[in-house]
Structures are given as structure tokens and as C-alpha cells.
Scaffold this motif. Structure first.
Motif, short mmCIF file in Angstrom:
data_model
loop_
_atom_site.label_atom_id
_atom_site.label_comp_id
_atom_site.label_asym_id
_atom_site.label_seq_id
_atom_site.Cartn_x
_atom_site.Cartn_y
_atom_site.Cartn_z
N ARG A 24 0.92 -1.17 -0.05
CA ARG A 24 -0.05 0.15 0.04
C ARG A 24 0.84 1.34 0.00
N THR A 25 2.06 1.17 0.72
CA THR A 25 2.71 2.46 0.84
C THR A 25 3.45 2.64 -0.62
N GLN A 32 2.32 7.02 -6.33
CA GLN A 32 1.24 8.11 -6.66
C GLN A 32 1.94 9.53 -6.01
N ASN A 33 2.86 9.40 -5.57
CA ASN A 33 3.70 10.75 -5.01
C ASN A 33 2.72 11.38 -4.22
N CYS A 34 2.19 10.77 -3.12
CA CYS A 34 1.09 11.42 -2.25
C CYS A 34 1.48 11.14 -0.98
N PRO A 35 2.17 11.74 -0.14
CA PRO A 35 2.57 11.67 1.19
C PRO A 35 1.27 11.73 2.03
N TYR A 36 0.74 10.78 2.50
CA TYR A 36 -0.35 10.79 3.41
C TYR A 36 -0.13 9.86 4.53
N PRO A 37 -0.99 10.04 5.62
CA PRO A 37 -0.90 8.90 6.81
C PRO A 37 -1.50 7.64 6.28
N LEU A 133 -10.83 16.47 -4.51
CA LEU A 133 -9.55 16.27 -4.30
C LEU A 133 -9.15 15.57 -2.83
N GLU A 134 -8.58 14.59 -2.97
CA GLU A 134 -8.34 13.79 -1.66
C GLU A 134 -6.81 13.68 -1.60
N ASP A 135 -5.90 14.21 -0.93
CA ASP A 135 -4.72 14.34 -0.79
C ASP A 135 -4.05 14.56 -2.20
N GLY A 136 -4.61 15.46 -2.78
CA GLY A 136 -4.39 15.99 -4.18
C GLY A 136 -4.59 14.99 -5.43
#
Length: 155
Positions: A24-25, A32-37, A133-136
């Protein structure tokens, strides 16, 4: 061919949990270059669908228990890059929907990345929101009512 396993959080051994979180990470954060928790404290309540090719985890999703809206949710659908378009996600989703149906549930929610609207629509999910948009990343909410005719395709 690959096999699927369904496990609650407490059934995941260290290797399975590590592979799940890494997959998943690798997809949702790195690819997806999407830093999110990624670790959101919801995995403990989820049923995890894991697709394996031998010992290699190639796909996953999770089923979250019923929300206040009255629907269960499917989320974190991910497939290794080199296994996409091979039916892995379709098999996992079909099995998840069947499991949910057997539990007597009728509504399933998911937050879809907008470019996957047609894929989820092929199962019978219908849009319930505009794109946001969710986390961009463009997403939209979708829902399936199992009591209505679904378009779910069998393998």
C-alpha cells in the motif's frame, strides 16, 4: 494463477502485515507521489483480502465495518504494477462483494480515484458525489446497493 486469503487484523502474521503495508505504501505514497498517513487506525477493524502469487503479495483490499451511513466500505484496493490488468482487483472485489452479501449487508461505499470510475461502475457502483481532491488526487464517492440489480461480472 494466484490465490486469495481473507484475514482479520489479528490473523495477519508479521510477514503478511509487513507485505500489506509495504504494498500500500509503495502504491499510494511512492508511486502516486502522495505523502499521506497510510496508517489510519482502521486496519484493526477491517477484513483484509490478500492476493498472492506464491509467497508474493500482489494485491489487497480491505472491508471496513458498517459506518453511521448504514454502509460497509471497501477501500485500499491496490495491485502490484506488473499484475495490473490481469484480473487481480476484479477477483478481490468480487470476493469482497460476495462476502459482504453473505453477511446480510446491502450497501457498500467506496472512495474511488476518479480515473477508476468505469472500473468500479462495471460492478454496479454508482457515483454519489462530484469529483473532489483527496490528498491531491481526484476522487469520487460511489455506492452499490446489493438489493438492486448489480452489474457485477463473474470471473
Amino acid at each position: 494463477m494466484y490465490q486469495t486469503k481473507w484475514m482479520g487484523f489479528n490473523e495477519l502474521d508479521n510477514t503478511s502485515l509487513y507485505q500489506l503495508l509495504k504494498l500500500r505504501t509503495d502504491i499510494f505514497v511512492v508511486e502516486q507521489n502522495c505523502p499521506y498517513p497510510e496508517l489510519d487506525n482502521r486496519d484493526q477493524d477491517a477484513l483484509h483480502g490478500l492476493a498472492y502469487d506464491g509467497e508474493r503479495l500482489i494485491g489487497c483490499l480491505r472491508i471496513l465495518p458498517r459506518k453511521s451511513s448504514g454502509a460497509v466500505a471497501i477501500g485500499r484496493v491496490a495491485v502490484q504494477t506488473d499484475y495490473r490488468s490481469n484480473g487481480v482487483a476484479r477477483k478481490l472485489l468480487n470476493e469482497a462483494i460476495t462476502h459482504i452479501e453473505k453477511q446480510g449487508e446491502s450497501l457498500i461505499d467506496l472512495q474511488a480515484q476518479a480515473h477508476l470510475k468505469r472500473f468500479y461502475g462495471s460492478f454496479g457502483f454508482k457515483e454519489t458525489s462530484d469529483v473532489y481532491l483527496e490528498d491531491g488526487i481526484p476522487h469520487l464517492d460511489m455506492q452499490m446497493n446489493l438489493r438492486e440489480d448489480s452489474k457485477r461480472l463473474q470471473e
